[in-house]
Design an enzyme around this catalytic site. Structure first.
Site, PDB file in Angstrom:
ATOM      1  N   HIS A 242    -104.151 -99.341 -15.569  1.00 45.65           N
ATOM      2  CA  HIS A 242    -102.945 -98.944 -16.294  1.00 45.65           C
ATOM      3  C   HIS A 242    -101.752 -98.742 -15.370  1.00 45.65           C
ATOM      4  O   HIS A 242    -100.632 -98.522 -15.843  1.00 45.65           O
ATOM      5  CB  HIS A 242    -103.211 -97.673 -17.124  1.00 45.65           C
ATOM      6  CG  HIS A 242    -103.334 -96.407 -16.328  1.00 45.65           C
ATOM      7  ND1 HIS A 242    -104.542 -95.906 -15.905  1.00 45.65           N
ATOM      8  CD2 HIS A 242    -102.398 -95.543 -15.894  1.00 45.65           C
ATOM      9  CE1 HIS A 242    -104.344 -94.785 -15.240  1.00 45.65           C
ATOM     10  NE2 HIS A 242    -103.042 -94.538 -15.230  1.00 45.65           N
ATOM     11  N   ASP A 270    -110.376 -99.843 -17.062  1.00 49.71           N
ATOM     12  CA  ASP A 270    -109.176 -99.343 -16.387  1.00 49.71           C
ATOM     13  C   ASP A 270    -109.302 -99.689 -14.907  1.00 49.71           C
ATOM     14  O   ASP A 270    -109.464 -98.829 -14.059  1.00 49.71           O
ATOM     15  CB  ASP A 270    -109.021 -97.842 -16.588  1.00 49.71           C
ATOM     16  CG  ASP A 270    -107.601 -97.363 -16.302  1.00 49.71           C
ATOM     17  OD1 ASP A 270    -107.333 -96.164 -16.467  1.00 49.71           O
ATOM     18  OD2 ASP A 270    -106.759 -98.200 -15.891  1.00 49.71           O
ATOM     19  N   GLY A 349     -99.312 -89.414 -11.542  1.00 43.72           N
ATOM     20  CA  GLY A 349     -99.124 -89.896 -10.179  1.00 43.72           C
ATOM     21  C   GLY A 349    -100.425 -89.964  -9.406  1.00 43.72           C
ATOM     22  O   GLY A 349    -100.543 -90.697  -8.428  1.00 43.72           O
ATOM     23  N   SER A 351    -103.058 -91.112 -10.775  1.00 41.45           N
ATOM     24  CA  SER A 351    -103.770 -92.261 -11.337  1.00 41.45           C
ATOM     25  C   SER A 351    -104.085 -93.301 -10.275  1.00 41.45           C
ATOM     26  O   SER A 351    -103.262 -93.610  -9.412  1.00 41.45           O
ATOM     27  CB  SER A 351    -102.932 -92.918 -12.429  1.00 41.45           C
ATOM     28  OG  SER A 351    -102.899 -92.125 -13.584  1.00 41.45           O
ATOM     29  N   SER A 366    -108.678 -92.528 -13.795  1.00 34.73           N
ATOM     30  CA  SER A 366    -108.194 -93.168 -15.012  1.00 34.73           C
ATOM     31  C   SER A 366    -107.255 -92.234 -15.770  1.00 34.73           C
ATOM     32  O   SER A 366    -106.077 -92.527 -15.935  1.00 34.73           O
ATOM     33  CB  SER A 366    -109.362 -93.581 -15.905  1.00 34.73           C
ATOM     34  OG  SER A 366    -108.892 -94.108 -17.125  1.00 34.73           O
TER      35      SER A 366
END
Length: 458
Positions: A242, A270, A349, A351, A366
């Site tokens: 993502h 993801d 951030g 992620s 994720s």
């Protein structure tokens, strides 16, 4: 001239006054750097060459072709040579034209001068003398003019210049000789001072990839590196799908151009990976607490209840436990499955950042809920599925990374380095059959008979 005579008398007096301090180390003597009892400490003693880290000495042996004693003596000799050259520079004044060492153990110090009358003083210090045309001050001034001229020129084709004391010139390294000539002309540097040297590559800066560090997508949103990886000779990193789509560009935490997303899946999974440019080097580390490097040695999946820590560019290093495997989670964008559920907190951030248990990579961040002030839960995309999907090899410490292109099929068996194995998978190796006990990516040295924690003979 009278000036010269006064100069040489001063140098000679200085040499005579300090004759007892001649550098034994420059001859490569085994006793180099050892001062008699009660005397002043040598340069080697002052600089504590005896405290050189073993890793440094080993690297010297490897890269310089030395044995252990040669590496130790080289450090001693270089410490002493630096001190001697410094003393001679002060004594020679404007005549001084540079100094350098040579030999496997740096056993020979050469000091250059513009005045032949200085030779005796130089040799009295245990160094070799070389009489040259230009002083170091003259060469440095020419280099300064090149620096000033370069500010108004495009020097991409003449990218390197420096003072070379060994040839008593200012050297310009150029891909196109005409570019070097243009730079020299703009700087007003006389041809007798300069030398043009051909080169074929443009220099580049280097940056390391570490799990947990920030990167920016299309110069806008921010995510975190999951794990540095390789794909054949290509370097890069794994991260969350993502964070960006295939073709999106990335810049590093330092805002330097970094790479491009090569593949991305979200929702459904993801997962994504970024191929980086040649300025960036994949390292086998995750950014840990206090900026320390946490080594990554493999990707053996942890069971429920196991501890797991996460590194991210917003909240740093946080730990918790694995609460569920094979989890599905629905976000606004859609459902992701399977992911692993944890009690580790995270915030925007983070992620894409790294999850690691001990030294074993687990997955990339994720999503989740809560935050690191009030607590929360997070989900990570398991790393082994990501590696398998894109044919990537995790960057690890301890030798061969086990790239799929390198390992190949073991003669007489189906086990192969670089392959991701899931629990229950069976392989043959050395005429025997083995069943995988824990999910992992295989590496050279992790052959089934060698790792009973991962493989069971059946």
């Amino acid at each position: 001239m009278p000036h010269r005579h006064r100069h040489h008398r001063a140098v000679g007096a200085a040499v005579a006054a300090t004759a007892a301090l001649l550098v034994a180390g420059l001859s490569g003597s085994a006793s180099a750097g050892t001062a008699p009892a009660g005397s002043a400490p040598t340069a080697a003693e002052t600089l504590r060459t005896d405290a050189a880290p073993p890793a440094l000495l080993k690297a010297m042996q490897r890269d310089l072709g030395l044995d252990a004693q040669q590496a130790e003596r080289r450090l001693v000799n270089e410490a002493e040579a630096g001190a001697t050259a410094g003393r001679l520079r002060a004594a020679l004044g404007g005549d001084f034209a540079g100094a350098w060492v040579r030999g496997a153990e740096s056993g020979t110090l050469t000091v250059a001068t513009t005045d032949a009358g200085d030779v005796t003083a130089i040799e009295a210090r245990g160094a070799e003398a070389k009489v040259v045309r230009h002083s170091l001050a003259e060469l440095d001034a020419a280099k300064a003019r090149l620096d000033k001229a370069a500010a108004g020129l495009n020097t991409a084709d003449a990218p390197v210049w420096y003072v070379d004391t060994r040839t008593n010139t200012v050297v310009v390294e150029a891909i196109r000789p005409a570019a070097a000539r243009s730079l020299l002309s703009a700087a007003g540097v006389d041809g007798s001072l300069a030398r043009v040297k051909n080169r074929t590559e443009r220099p580049r800066t280097f940056y390391d990839l570490r799990g947990g560090e920030a990167y920016y997508i299309n110069n806008s949103s921010r995510c975190s590196i999951g794990f540095p990886i390789t794909k054949g000779t290509q370097q890069g990193f794994a991260t969350a799908g993502h964070c960006g789509r295939a073709g999106s560009s990335t810049t590093g935490a330092n805002r330097v151009a970094q790479g491009t997303f090569q593949g991305s899946i979200f929702p459904g999974r993801d997962m994504a990976w970024v191929a980086t440019n040649s300025q960036w080097t994949a390292t086998p580390y995750v950014l840990g607490a206090g900026g320390q490097n946490v080594q990554v040695t493999g990707s053996t999946a942890s069971p429920v209840g196991a501890s797991v820590c996460r590194s991210g560019s917003t909240t740093g290093w946080h730990c918790g436990t694995v609460t569920q495997l094979n989890t599905s989670v629905t976000y606004q964008e859609g459902t992701i499955s399977p992911v692993t559920k944890t009690t580790v907190c995270a915030e925007p951030g983070d992620s894409g950042g790294s999850y690691i248990s001990g030294s074993q990579a687990q997955g990339v961040t994720s999503g989740g809920s809560g935050d690191c002030r009030s607590g929360g839960e997070t989900f990570f995309q398991p790393i082994n599925a990501l590696l398998q999907n894109y044919g990537l090899t995790l960057k690890t410490t301890g030798g061969d990374d086990g790239g799929g292109d390198d390992g190949g099929e073991e003669p007489g068996g189906t086990w192969a380095a670089g392959t991701v194995y899931q629990p229950g998978d069976t392989v043959t190796y050395g005429g025997a059959t083995f069943r995988c006990l824990q999910g992992h990516q295989a590496y050279a040295g992790w052959e089934p008979p060698n790792v009973p924690a991962l493989w069971q003979r059946v």
